[in-house]
Structures are given as C-alpha cells and as structure tokens.
Design a protein around this motif. Structure first.
Motif, mmCIF file in Angstrom:
data_model
loop_
_atom_site.group_PDB
_atom_site.id
_atom_site.type_symbol
_atom_site.label_atom_id
_atom_site.label_comp_id
_atom_site.label_asym_id
_atom_site.label_seq_id
_atom_site.Cartn_x
_atom_site.Cartn_y
_atom_site.Cartn_z
ATOM 1 N N HIS A 50 -68.731 53.285 31.735
ATOM 2 C CA HIS A 50 -69.869 52.652 31.048
ATOM 3 C C HIS A 50 -71.217 52.977 31.678
ATOM 4 O O HIS A 50 -72.259 52.812 31.036
ATOM 5 N N VAL B 192 -74.905 49.543 32.476
ATOM 6 C CA VAL B 192 -73.976 48.491 32.039
ATOM 7 C C VAL B 192 -73.437 47.738 33.253
ATOM 8 O O VAL B 192 -73.277 46.513 33.215
ATOM 9 N N HIS B 193 -73.182 48.476 34.346
ATOM 10 C CA HIS B 193 -72.701 47.797 35.548
ATOM 11 C C HIS B 193 -73.725 46.785 36.062
ATOM 12 O O HIS B 193 -73.370 45.673 36.472
ATOM 13 N N ARG C 99 -75.685 45.126 34.243
ATOM 14 C CA ARG C 99 -75.593 43.981 33.322
ATOM 15 C C ARG C 99 -74.374 43.120 33.639
ATOM 16 O O ARG C 99 -74.404 41.901 33.449
ATOM 17 N N VAL C 100 -73.292 43.762 34.122
ATOM 18 C CA VAL C 100 -72.125 42.989 34.563
ATOM 19 C C VAL C 100 -72.521 42.082 35.727
ATOM 20 O O VAL C 100 -72.214 40.880 35.742
ATOM 21 N N GLU D 1 -74.809 39.300 34.435
ATOM 22 C CA GLU D 1 -74.087 38.279 33.659
ATOM 23 C C GLU D 1 -73.270 37.381 34.570
ATOM 24 O O GLU D 1 -73.216 36.159 34.380
ATOM 25 N N VAL E 249 -63.947 40.287 33.129
ATOM 26 C CA VAL E 249 -65.038 40.948 32.422
ATOM 27 C C VAL E 249 -64.531 41.583 31.132
ATOM 28 O O VAL E 249 -63.371 42.027 31.054
ATOM 29 N N ILE F 240 -66.143 44.313 28.126
ATOM 30 C CA ILE F 240 -67.226 45.148 27.617
ATOM 31 C C ILE F 240 -66.857 45.593 26.215
ATOM 32 O O ILE F 240 -65.820 46.234 26.009
ATOM 33 N N VAL G 175 -71.745 42.641 27.104
ATOM 34 C CA VAL G 175 -71.135 42.356 28.398
ATOM 35 C C VAL G 175 -70.853 40.863 28.501
ATOM 36 O O VAL G 175 -71.747 40.037 28.307
ATOM 37 N N GLU G 176 -69.596 40.521 28.806
ATOM 38 C CA GLU G 176 -69.209 39.114 28.953
ATOM 39 C C GLU G 176 -68.437 38.938 30.265
ATOM 40 O O GLU G 176 -67.653 39.806 30.648
#
Length: 237
Positions: free
Chosen positions: A134, A138-139, A141-142, A145, A170, A172, A181-182
């Motif tokens: 990703h 994106v990381h 954003r992880v 979050e 996690v 994605i 991202v959750e």
C-alpha cells in the motif's frame, strides 16, 4: 443472571444462555486455568452463516471494590466494548453476553462477538507485506488511525489494560489515496475506566511500546499523531 443480546433470534429470552452455551466449535484459544476457573475461545458459525467468536468461562472471575465477591470477566469486557463503541472506537460487535450462577462451577459466562471480517492482526499485515503493497502514505494513515482511536479511548478514561500488538487489527479497503483505513481493538477483558484520561493513556501507551515491534521512527510518528489527537504530551513516551 445478567444478559445482553444484540441480535434477533427465535430462541426465547429465558433460553438464550443455554442455547448459546450448547453451541460448539473449533478452539481458537484453548481453555486455560486462571482466576479460579477456566476461560477459552471457540470459533462457531451461526445459523445464518455469520462467523462468531465464543468466549466460554466457568468460575473465571475478577474482584474489585464494586464486586468484592467476584464477577465474571466477560461482563467487564462487555462493559468495555459498549463504552468504546460509544467513543467511536472500532471493536467487535456483541451478539450475546450472559452469566449464570451454577451450583457446580459457581459462575458460567459467555461473550459472543461477530468476526471482524476483512481485518487482520497488524503484525500479520506487516509480515504479509501490507506496508510495501500500500505504500508509506497509507502506512502513515494506519499509524494516524491507530493513534486517534487510542486517543478517543483514553480521553473517555477507558484503559485497554492489555494493549499488545496482537490486539490491534487493521483493514485496508481500496488502493492509493482512495484507500479506506480502519483500525480495531480486541480482547478488552482487562478494560476498565480510570479516574483520569492521563492514567489510562500512560498505562496503555507504555504497554504498547513494550509489546509491539514498531521501529523507533514509526513509534515516534505514532506518538506525534497520538499527542495531536489527545491534546497534550504524555511524559515518558
């Protein structure tokens, strides 16, 4: 008897505990002896095909000022799951929770939750190449979050109590800038409310640092996001 049911069922309310108690499946966590009793987790499939996790306990209790004679730990976990959901922290959805006194085991207790479909342990996500697939944006954003979820929990004075890497999940969905991202938290058996948000924050964040594999750089970035969301610095992080 204490019961909460968050799913429709044809089983009469007074029969639900026995109905769920008699469900059997594959052991995900074999029963272990502690707290004066046994506790284990099974994976079962409901009649409508939903994958469920059943935490099954006999005589497995904790004591506190409010419950000096003991109370099943699943009831504490239920309270934490409800409390975190109200704070917009992703946690497993409760299907059923109940406890009964039994002449032989004193307490029998159940906590049944829905599977976190599409989620995976963050450590498995890393090991499976999720970060590389990703990308760093994106990381980040992880990490953001996760930090914001923990900050919401702590600002509500909730403490996870056992915040290990394996308890962070996690998911994605999608790719690139459009990726969703959750982050979810599991295993809140030791969850409880503290007098202050700072007490909850210090305990959990230091515990996560000890029981995670974040690099120094990633940890510092997580702490930056956390302090921003929490609203103040936490000494020692």
């Amino acid at each position: 008897m204490a019961v909460q049911c968050a799913a429709e069922t044809d089983v009469a309310p007074q029969d639900r505990f026995d109905y769920f108690w008699n469900q059997r499946g594959e052991w995900v966590e074999e029963p272990n002896v502690r707290r004066g009793g046994e506790s284990g987790v099974q994976r079962v499939v409901s009649s409508n095909g939903q994958l469920l996790y059943v935490k099954r306990q006999t005589g497995h209790i904790y004591r506190s000022l409010l419950h000096p004679f003991g109370r099943p730990t699943v009831l504490r976990e239920r309270d934490a799951l409800i409390g975190l959901k109200l704070l917009d922290v992703l946690v497993p959805e409760i299907v059923f929770c109940g406890a009964q006194r039994d002449p032989v085991h004193k307490w029998r207790a159940l906590l049944i939750t829905k599977s976190l479909d599409g989620f995976e342990e963050i450590e498995h996500w890393y090991a499976g190449g999720g970060r590389e697939h990703h990308g760093e944006a994106v990381h980040d954003r992880v990490l953001k979050e996760l930090a914001e979820s923990l900050a919401r929990m702590h600002k509500g004075c909730w403490q996870h109590g056992c915040l290990y890497f394996k308890h962070v999940f996690v998911r994605i969905t999608g790719e690139g800038e459009a990726a969703k991202v959750e982050v979810a938290l599991i295993d809140l058996e030791k969850g409880r409310q503290r007098w202050t948000s700072r007490q909850a924050a210090i305990h959990d964040m230091k515990q996560l640092r000890r029981h995670s594999s974040f690099s120094t750089t990633d940890w510092q970035k997580l702490v930056y996001f956390y302090k921003t969301a929490f609203g103040s610095a936490i000494k020692g992080l």
